[in-house]
Design an enzyme around this catalytic site. Structure first.
Site, PDB file in Angstrom:
ATOM      1  N   GLU A   1      -4.907   0.072  -7.934  1.00  0.00           N
ATOM      2  CA  GLU A   1      -3.841   0.958  -8.422  1.00  0.00           C
ATOM      3  C   GLU A   1      -2.774   0.079  -9.073  1.00  0.00           C
ATOM      4  O   GLU A   1      -2.292  -0.872  -8.456  1.00  0.00           O
ATOM      5  CB  GLU A   1      -3.221   1.756  -7.273  1.00  0.00           C
ATOM      6  CG  GLU A   1      -4.136   2.839  -6.733  1.00  0.00           C
ATOM      7  CD  GLU A   1      -3.531   3.595  -5.551  1.00  0.00           C
ATOM      8  OE1 GLU A   1      -3.725   4.810  -5.461  1.00  0.00           O
ATOM      9  OE2 GLU A   1      -2.883   2.964  -4.684  1.00  0.00           O
TER      10      GLU A   1
ATOM     11  N   HIS B   1      -2.388  -2.740  -6.322  1.00  0.00           N
ATOM     12  CA  HIS B   1      -2.854  -2.384  -4.986  1.00  0.00           C
ATOM     13  C   HIS B   1      -4.379  -2.359  -4.915  1.00  0.00           C
ATOM     14  O   HIS B   1      -5.024  -1.512  -5.519  1.00  0.00           O
ATOM     15  CB  HIS B   1      -2.264  -1.011  -4.591  1.00  0.00           C
ATOM     16  CG  HIS B   1      -2.655  -0.581  -3.231  1.00  0.00           C
ATOM     17  ND1 HIS B   1      -2.900   0.716  -2.886  1.00  0.00           N
ATOM     18  CD2 HIS B   1      -2.867  -1.309  -2.102  1.00  0.00           C
ATOM     19  CE1 HIS B   1      -3.238   0.770  -1.621  1.00  0.00           C
ATOM     20  NE2 HIS B   1      -3.233  -0.442  -1.116  1.00  0.00           N
TER      21      HIS B   1
ATOM     22  N   ASN C   1      -3.610   6.292  -0.829  1.00  0.00           N
ATOM     23  CA  ASN C   1      -3.135   6.350   0.552  1.00  0.00           C
ATOM     24  C   ASN C   1      -2.406   7.642   0.886  1.00  0.00           C
ATOM     25  O   ASN C   1      -2.366   8.059   2.038  1.00  0.00           O
ATOM     26  CB  ASN C   1      -2.248   5.141   0.867  1.00  0.00           C
ATOM     27  CG  ASN C   1      -3.099   3.940   1.182  1.00  0.00           C
ATOM     28  OD1 ASN C   1      -4.284   4.080   1.476  1.00  0.00           O
ATOM     29  ND2 ASN C   1      -2.523   2.760   1.114  1.00  0.00           N
TER      30      ASN C   1
ATOM     31  N   SER D   1       0.819  -1.210   0.000  1.00  0.00           N
ATOM     32  CA  SER D   1       0.000   0.000   0.000  1.00  0.00           C
ATOM     33  C   SER D   1       0.849   1.255   0.000  1.00  0.00           C
ATOM     34  O   SER D   1       0.312   2.351  -0.128  1.00  0.00           O
ATOM     35  CB  SER D   1      -0.948  -0.012   1.192  1.00  0.00           C
ATOM     36  OG  SER D   1      -0.281  -0.449   2.333  1.00  0.00           O
TER      37      SER D   1
HETATM   38  N1  CAA Z   1     -17.675  -9.100   0.992  1.00  0.00           N
HETATM   39  C1  CAA Z   1     -18.788  -9.010   0.240  1.00  0.00           C
HETATM   40  N2  CAA Z   1     -19.684  -8.040   0.360  1.00  0.00           N
HETATM   41  C2  CAA Z   1     -19.476  -7.108   1.313  1.00  0.00           C
HETATM   42  C3  CAA Z   1     -18.336  -7.139   2.150  1.00  0.00           C
HETATM   43  C4  CAA Z   1     -17.429  -8.192   1.956  1.00  0.00           C
HETATM   44  N3  CAA Z   1     -16.304  -8.304   2.681  1.00  0.00           N
HETATM   45  N4  CAA Z   1     -18.403  -6.074   2.985  1.00  0.00           N
HETATM   46  C5  CAA Z   1     -19.494  -5.388   2.679  1.00  0.00           C
HETATM   47  N5  CAA Z   1     -20.153  -6.017   1.674  1.00  0.00           N
HETATM   48  C6  CAA Z   1     -21.375  -5.586   1.011  1.00  0.00           C
HETATM   49  C7  CAA Z   1     -22.576  -5.681   1.899  1.00  0.00           C
HETATM   50  O1  CAA Z   1     -23.135  -6.988   1.841  1.00  0.00           O
HETATM   51  C8  CAA Z   1     -23.509  -4.644   1.284  1.00  0.00           C
HETATM   52  O2  CAA Z   1     -24.108  -5.146   0.092  1.00  0.00           O
HETATM   53  P1  CAA Z   1     -25.431  -4.453  -0.553  1.00  0.00           P
HETATM   54  O3  CAA Z   1     -25.058  -3.048  -0.960  1.00  0.00           O
HETATM   55  O4  CAA Z   1     -25.749  -5.325  -1.715  1.00  0.00           O
HETATM   56  O5  CAA Z   1     -26.444  -4.459   0.543  1.00  0.00           O
HETATM   57  C9  CAA Z   1     -22.549  -3.532   0.868  1.00  0.00           C
HETATM   58  O6  CAA Z   1     -21.250  -4.153   0.728  1.00  0.00           O
HETATM   59  C10 CAA Z   1     -22.491  -2.451   1.881  1.00  0.00           C
HETATM   60  O7  CAA Z   1     -22.155  -3.016   3.162  1.00  0.00           O
HETATM   61  P2  CAA Z   1     -22.893  -2.670   4.539  1.00  0.00           P
HETATM   62  O8  CAA Z   1     -24.338  -2.373   4.281  1.00  0.00           O
HETATM   63  O9  CAA Z   1     -22.531  -3.737   5.505  1.00  0.00           O
HETATM   64  O10 CAA Z   1     -22.154  -1.385   5.125  1.00  0.00           O
HETATM   65  P3  CAA Z   1     -21.693  -0.084   4.396  1.00  0.00           P
HETATM   66  O11 CAA Z   1     -22.774   0.503   3.569  1.00  0.00           O
HETATM   67  O12 CAA Z   1     -21.041   0.770   5.441  1.00  0.00           O
HETATM   68  O13 CAA Z   1     -20.579  -0.580   3.389  1.00  0.00           O
HETATM   69  C11 CAA Z   1     -18.240  -0.638   3.076  1.00  0.00           C
HETATM   70  C12 CAA Z   1     -19.418  -1.210   3.853  1.00  0.00           C
HETATM   71  C13 CAA Z   1     -18.318  -1.107   1.634  1.00  0.00           C
HETATM   72  C14 CAA Z   1     -16.982  -1.183   3.740  1.00  0.00           C
HETATM   73  C15 CAA Z   1     -18.328   0.916   3.138  1.00  0.00           C
HETATM   74  O14 CAA Z   1     -18.440   1.309   4.464  1.00  0.00           O
HETATM   75  C16 CAA Z   1     -17.139   1.576   2.527  1.00  0.00           C
HETATM   76  O15 CAA Z   1     -17.007   1.671   1.323  1.00  0.00           O
HETATM   77  N6  CAA Z   1     -16.239   2.073   3.373  1.00  0.00           N
HETATM   78  C17 CAA Z   1     -15.019   2.734   2.931  1.00  0.00           C
HETATM   79  C18 CAA Z   1     -13.987   1.684   2.628  1.00  0.00           C
HETATM   80  C19 CAA Z   1     -12.693   2.284   2.215  1.00  0.00           C
HETATM   81  O16 CAA Z   1     -12.497   3.482   2.113  1.00  0.00           O
HETATM   82  N7  CAA Z   1     -11.746   1.394   1.956  1.00  0.00           N
HETATM   83  C20 CAA Z   1     -10.444   1.781   1.548  1.00  0.00           C
HETATM   84  C21 CAA Z   1      -9.535   1.567   2.685  1.00  0.00           C
HETATM   85  S1  CAA Z   1      -7.896   1.998   2.242  1.00  0.00           S
HETATM   86  C22 CAA Z   1      -7.253   0.577   1.708  1.00  0.00           C
HETATM   87  O17 CAA Z   1      -7.788  -0.464   1.714  1.00  0.00           O
HETATM   88  C23 CAA Z   1      -5.905   0.705   1.158  1.00  0.00           C
HETATM   89  C24 CAA Z   1      -4.786   0.512   2.052  1.00  0.00           C
HETATM   90  O18 CAA Z   1      -3.784   0.138   1.536  1.00  0.00           O
HETATM   91  C25 CAA Z   1      -4.759   0.885   3.454  1.00  0.00           C
END
Ligand code: CAA
Length: 289
Positions: A155, A143, A193, A122
């Protein structure tokens, strides 16, 4: 090699990211060789995949049969030498340069000479990882973002020595995985990031300074900036240790104090409060682990 020659993808590391990558690769029809260093780690990775597939089946996006087929395409192994059977390898091990260099040095010996070696790092330098191999032109960044099955972006990182062909192959592969790739230069933190992690870090400072409670800070960002989840919950999702590692890299590589990690993050790592994966971070997940 073209993307159509890729039938089997090797994934090194069965943690949050590695298991997510294995899942999307298997769901896209690829054979997957998933490697970690202990049976416990592999079992944990499989549980993450099963839980994620379970969510998709519950939503009607996948049949039970389909979920079984996806799992059936993933082979677990403890042996790095089994990566000899892979047409492309994606590494998703610890965010430590020494670990990556050692792994890539070994992968270089084990994998066929034409095989592209990708890292899910990352923030670490793809150029430095590539230098640990005899094929620096075939080392590229791929990534993914957490949760991998949900977030579209990959990425595609071109190191100083990475060939345009390797970048194109990784780009085409990401498309085949159903993802939306964006090419980026090998600069610390790449695009996302570099911007996202300082945002989360600032939230940790605000928490430390008592600007608001964890709940208030997160709710404010959801209501006021339309974020899907708050920055502290996002730290818990990403992993406090992972976020701290990224901050340390940004701080060291740019030499700019704006990237200094909030001391609370270091304290939480020392306490083992790593977020969702340990059941406790800024919020409590003991019920959900
Ligand atoms: N597998 C499959 N489906 C999943 C899942 C998983 N692990 N996690 C969530 N979902 C699905 C849910 O089933 C739900 O599906 P529907 O829309 O069909 O109902 C949908 O995703 C939304 O989930 P929730 O209703 O449980 O909750 P939410 O609306 O808060 O969504 C989330 C969860 C997708 C994680 C959302 O909160 C989100 O996008 N958060 C931001 C995540 C983010 O910014 N990630 C980047 C992090 S940085 C990184 O990863 C890089 C690094 O190097 C550090």
């Amino acid at each position: 090699m073209t993307v159509d020659d890729i039938k089997t993808i090797g994934v090194v590391g069965a943690g949050t990211m590695g298991s997510g990558i294995a899942q999307v690769a298997a769901a896209a029809g690829f054979g997957v060789i998933l490697r970690d260093i202990s049976d416990a780690a592999l079992d944990r990775g499989f549980k993450i995949i099963e839980r994620s597939l379970g969510k998709l089946t519950k939503k009607g996006k996948l049949t039970e049969e389909g979920a079984k087929e996806i799992l059936g395409r993933i082979t677990k192994t403890l042996e790095l030498k089994d990566m000899a059977g892979a047409d492309l390898v994606i590494e998703a091990a610890f965010e430590k340069m020494e670990v990556k260099k050692e792994l890539f040095g070994e992968l270089d010996k084990v994998c066929r000479s034409g095989v592209v070696l990708a890292s899910n790092t990352s923030s670490l330098s793809i150029t430095e990882i590539a230098a640990a191999t005899s094929r620096p032109d075939k080392v590229v960044g791929m990534h993914f973002f957490n949760p991998v099955p949900v977030l579209p972006l990959v990425e595609i990182v071109q190191g100083l020595t990475t060939s345009d062909e390797a970048v194109e192959l990784a780009y085409q592969l990401a498309l085949k995985l159903g993802k939306s790739p964006i090419k980026t230069k090998d600069q610390p933190g790449f695009i996302v990031n570099r911007i996202l992690v300082p945002y989360m870090n600032e939230a940790a400072f605000a928490y430390m300074e008592g600007v608001g409670t964890a709940e208030e800070i997160d709710q404010a960002m959801k209501w006021g900036a339309n974020m899907p989840i708050g920055p502290l919950a996002l730290l818990d999702l990403v992993g406090i240790d992972v976020a701290l590692d990224v901050l340390e890299v940004l701080y060291r590589e740019f030499g700019d104090p704006k990237f200094r990690p909030a001391p609370i993050l270091r304290q939480m790592v020392r306490a083992g409060y790593l977020g969702r994966k340990t059941g406790k971070g800024f919020f409590d997940y003991t019920e959900k682990v």
